[in-house]
Enzyme design. Sequence first.
Site, PDB file in Angstrom:
ATOM      1  N   GLN A   1       5.114 -53.840  -9.868  1.00 35.39           N
ATOM      2  CA  GLN A   1       3.965 -52.964  -9.572  1.00 35.39           C
ATOM      3  C   GLN A   1       4.339 -51.958  -8.482  1.00 35.39           C
ATOM      4  O   GLN A   1       4.915 -52.315  -7.449  1.00 35.39           O
ATOM      5  CB  GLN A   1       2.801 -53.841  -9.082  1.00 35.39           C
ATOM      6  CG  GLN A   1       1.759 -53.113  -8.268  1.00 35.39           C
ATOM      7  CD  GLN A   1       0.402 -53.044  -8.957  1.00 35.39           C
ATOM      8  OE1 GLN A   1       0.317 -52.896 -10.166  1.00 35.39           O
ATOM      9  NE2 GLN A   1      -0.630 -53.127  -8.166  1.00 35.39           N
TER      10      GLN A   1
ATOM     11  N   ARG B   1       9.038 -49.095  -2.276  1.00 38.02           N
ATOM     12  CA  ARG B   1       8.337 -49.732  -1.148  1.00 38.02           C
ATOM     13  C   ARG B   1       8.870 -51.127  -0.818  1.00 38.02           C
ATOM     14  O   ARG B   1       8.453 -51.739   0.157  1.00 38.02           O
ATOM     15  CB  ARG B   1       6.840 -49.802  -1.425  1.00 38.02           C
ATOM     16  CG  ARG B   1       6.458 -50.722  -2.577  1.00 38.02           C
ATOM     17  CD  ARG B   1       4.947 -50.875  -2.700  1.00 38.02           C
ATOM     18  NE  ARG B   1       4.608 -51.847  -3.747  1.00 38.02           N
ATOM     19  CZ  ARG B   1       3.405 -52.374  -3.894  1.00 38.02           C
ATOM     20  NH1 ARG B   1       2.414 -52.002  -3.081  1.00 38.02           N
ATOM     21  NH2 ARG B   1       3.155 -53.245  -4.862  1.00 38.02           N
TER      22      ARG B   1
ATOM     23  N   HIS C   1       0.739 -44.273  -0.721  1.00 39.37           N
ATOM     24  CA  HIS C   1      -0.378 -45.223  -0.793  1.00 39.37           C
ATOM     25  C   HIS C   1      -1.010 -45.413   0.602  1.00 39.37           C
ATOM     26  O   HIS C   1      -1.013 -46.519   1.147  1.00 39.37           O
ATOM     27  CB  HIS C   1       0.154 -46.567  -1.326  1.00 39.37           C
ATOM     28  CG  HIS C   1      -0.875 -47.439  -1.965  1.00 39.37           C
ATOM     29  ND1 HIS C   1      -1.917 -47.994  -1.273  1.00 39.37           N
ATOM     30  CD2 HIS C   1      -1.022 -47.855  -3.238  1.00 39.37           C
ATOM     31  CE1 HIS C   1      -2.644 -48.728  -2.092  1.00 39.37           C
ATOM     32  NE2 HIS C   1      -2.135 -48.655  -3.281  1.00 39.37           N
TER      33      HIS C   1
ATOM     34  N   ASP D   1     -11.723 -48.163  -7.375  1.00 41.27           N
ATOM     35  CA  ASP D   1     -10.320 -47.967  -7.761  1.00 41.27           C
ATOM     36  C   ASP D   1     -10.290 -46.827  -8.769  1.00 41.27           C
ATOM     37  O   ASP D   1     -10.452 -47.035  -9.964  1.00 41.27           O
ATOM     38  CB  ASP D   1      -9.755 -49.247  -8.385  1.00 41.27           C
ATOM     39  CG  ASP D   1      -8.232 -49.231  -8.426  1.00 41.27           C
ATOM     40  OD1 ASP D   1      -7.643 -50.294  -8.746  1.00 41.27           O
ATOM     41  OD2 ASP D   1      -7.632 -48.176  -8.129  1.00 41.27           O
TER      42      ASP D   1
ATOM     43  N   GLU E   1      -4.899 -41.740  -1.661  1.00 39.99           N
ATOM     44  CA  GLU E   1      -3.500 -41.785  -2.103  1.00 39.99           C
ATOM     45  C   GLU E   1      -3.109 -40.544  -2.910  1.00 39.99           C
ATOM     46  O   GLU E   1      -3.374 -40.468  -4.114  1.00 39.99           O
ATOM     47  CB  GLU E   1      -3.269 -43.039  -2.932  1.00 39.99           C
ATOM     48  CG  GLU E   1      -3.783 -44.314  -2.310  1.00 39.99           C
ATOM     49  CD  GLU E   1      -3.869 -45.458  -3.289  1.00 39.99           C
ATOM     50  OE1 GLU E   1      -3.145 -45.432  -4.304  1.00 39.99           O
ATOM     51  OE2 GLU E   1      -4.652 -46.393  -3.048  1.00 39.99           O
TER      52      GLU E   1
END
Length: 284
Positions: free
Chosen positions: A77, A82, A155, A199, A258
Site C-alpha cells: 500500500q 515511504r 500524505h 476518504d 494530500e
Amino acid sequence: MTIILNGDVVSVLYENARAQITLHGATVTTWKTNGRERLWLSEDAALDGSKAIRGGIPVVFPVFGRSDVHSVAALPQHGFARISTWQLVGESKLNDGVAVTLTLSADNLADESRRQWPFGFHLTYTVSLRNNSMETSLRVENIGDKPFDFQALFHSYLHVDDIDQVSIEGLQHCNFYNKIEGAENQGSDEVIRINSPCDRIYRNVQNEVSLMQDGATMYTVERTGLPDVVVWNPWQSGAQSISDFAPEDGYKQMVCIEPGSVSGWSSLNPKSVWTGSQIIHAVM
Ligand code: TA6
C-alpha cells in the site's frame, strides 16, 4: 541555518522554524513554526524503520493505495518510497530559508522492492524550510531503458486544534471519488466539514486549498504538478482500527490534505523527468 544529521534523523533549523526528516521514508516527522507543531504524528508511530511512519509527511511513490495494474500489483500500500532508506545528499541556503535534498534510486532500493518494481528510477526529494512554510518537491527521473507508469502523493498529516471547527475551502465544485461509499460524486458548492470518516480523492483541483479553523485560514496548500487532492480523516471508528494510530482520539487534531497525481498514471520514458511539489503555508 543549521542542518544536523544524527543517526537517521536530519534536523533543520531556520530562524523560528524547525523540522526533522527521517532517512526512513524521507518522512518529515515534525515541523514547528514559532514553537507551534504543524504536523500530526501518532504517539505510536514506528520510528525504528520497521514500517511506514504514521503521521508527518510520508512520500507516496510509485503507487497510491494498491493497484492490480501497471506492474505495481506486487507493491505494498502506497508503494515503497515511504518504507525505504533514503540518502541525504545535499543542503543549501535559500535567500529566505534552507533546503535539504534526499535521494532514492533503483540501485539502493531493497532487493524485495526492486523485484516488485524492476524499473530504473532516481528520486530526488527536496524539503525547503522557510519561516512560515514547508515545501516538499519530488523529482522522478527514468534512468532505465524502459518506460514506467507511476503515481505520486504527499500524505501530509496537518495538525489542527479541533476537527469540529475545521472546514476546507477550494474543493467546491470538484468531482471526487468517495472511498468510504465507493462512489464517484459530482462537485458541489458545499464547504467541506469533517464529522465522520472521510476518504475522498478530489480530481483536477484548480484552486488553492485552504484549511480553516474557526473560520480563519490556518493553512493554505499550493500545488505544482499535482492535480489531485486527497482528504482523509479516519474518525473514531478508523482510528480505533489502525494499530499505530494514537492517541485514539487523535483524529480530532488532524486532517490529511494530500496533494498528488493519483487519479490516473504518469508515464515516464527513459531519460525523462517529472516533478511535483507542494508548499504548505502556516497562516495562523
Ligand atoms: O490517503 C488516504 C488513504 O489512502 C486512506 O484510504 C487510508 O488507507 C490512509 O491512506 C492511510 O493509509 P496507510 O497505508 O498509511 O495506513
